[in-house]
Design an enzyme around this catalytic site. Sequence first.
Site, PDB file in Angstrom:
ATOM      1  N   THR A   1     -18.743   0.271  -2.158  1.00 21.67           N
ATOM      2  CA  THR A   1     -18.363  -0.801  -3.094  1.00 21.67           C
ATOM      3  C   THR A   1     -16.999  -1.397  -2.754  1.00 21.67           C
ATOM      4  OG1 THR A   1     -17.231   0.701  -4.572  1.00 21.67           O
ATOM      5  CG2 THR A   1     -19.587   0.396  -4.962  1.00 21.67           C
TER       6      THR A   1
ATOM      7  N   ASP B   1       0.886   6.559   6.754  1.00 19.96           N
ATOM      8  CA  ASP B   1       0.926   7.193   8.078  1.00 19.96           C
ATOM      9  C   ASP B   1       2.350   7.257   8.611  1.00 19.96           C
ATOM     10  OD1 ASP B   1      -1.722   7.828   8.280  1.00 19.96           O
ATOM     11  OD2 ASP B   1      -2.281   6.020   9.394  1.00 19.96           O
TER      12      ASP B   1
ATOM     13  N   ARG C   1     -10.745   4.493  -1.703  1.00 21.35           N
ATOM     14  CA  ARG C   1     -11.593   3.301  -1.727  1.00 21.35           C
ATOM     15  C   ARG C   1     -13.034   3.687  -1.377  1.00 21.35           C
ATOM     16  NH1 ARG C   1     -11.135  -2.533   1.046  1.00 21.35           N
ATOM     17  NH2 ARG C   1      -8.966  -2.048   1.452  1.00 21.35           N
TER      18      ARG C   1
ATOM     19  N   ASP D   1       0.926   0.965   8.503  1.00 22.01           N
ATOM     20  CA  ASP D   1       0.398   1.825   7.448  1.00 22.01           C
ATOM     21  C   ASP D   1       1.539   2.682   6.892  1.00 22.01           C
ATOM     22  OD1 ASP D   1      -0.732   4.226   6.168  1.00 22.01           O
ATOM     23  OD2 ASP D   1      -2.642   3.331   6.769  1.00 22.01           O
TER      24      ASP D   1
HETATM   25  N1  URA Z   1      -1.314  -0.380   3.095  1.00 26.20           N
HETATM   26  C1  URA Z   1      -0.429  -0.150   4.094  1.00 26.20           C
HETATM   27  O1  URA Z   1       0.054   0.969   4.252  1.00 26.20           O
HETATM   28  N2  URA Z   1      -0.085  -1.189   4.902  1.00 26.20           N
HETATM   29  C2  URA Z   1      -0.578  -2.426   4.746  1.00 26.20           C
HETATM   30  O2  URA Z   1      -0.209  -3.321   5.510  1.00 26.20           O
HETATM   31  C3  URA Z   1      -1.503  -2.640   3.701  1.00 26.20           C
HETATM   32  C4  URA Z   1      -1.850  -1.605   2.890  1.00 26.20           C
END
Ligand code: URA
Length: 209
Positions: A108, A203, A104, A200
Amino acid sequence: MESVQTLDHPLIQHKLTLLRDRTTGTKEFRMLVEEVSMLMAYEITRLMPLREVEIETPITKTKGYLIAGKKMSLVPILRAGLGMVDGMLSILPAAKVGHIGLYRDPKTLKPVEYYSKMPQDLPEREVIVLDPMLATGGSVCQAIHMLKGWGAEQIKFVCLLAAPEGLERLHKEHPEIMVYTAAIDERLNEKSYIVPGLGDAGDRLFGTK
Ligand code: URA
């Protein structure tokens, strides 16, 4: 929304709850993503077309059925989509695997391609895009846009969790795409994480933070 199917098999829901649990560690999380992906592959292939064939058993001639239709290609969006590949391949072992890497842009906030590699015969294949979390929908919309540019005509999207915001955007930008998810959650928070979500996914899959 007609273009979304929640796969509510009890085993999928059970494993999803374990995935959501913050105390689930990396090893178990990785295994659960693989298992849920395998179960989802089983569910989404339920309507695969069949063709009738004549075969001979050791006893007699008979008719049987084999999978017909297009060959498959899995396309994980890096990096979290990788966690879904092995589970899907256990049901679809002949599928080819393309990869799309997007980051990302901090200014922008738009997804930018940093890596992609597709099977040569992509236009002849049915494509299943993989990303565990459909949050804002920015990455998957961009990935589908790129896939269409490379000639893919039949595309599905499979995720573990979807936010209503992401579903709406995907439906607006690519209304013909069928989405398969294990659950539709409440909303996104101010950091674009899915609530209640599972945190996440990348992660938790790779043990990074
Ligand atoms: N990406 C993720 O890994 N978790 C989220 O809650 C949103 C996007």
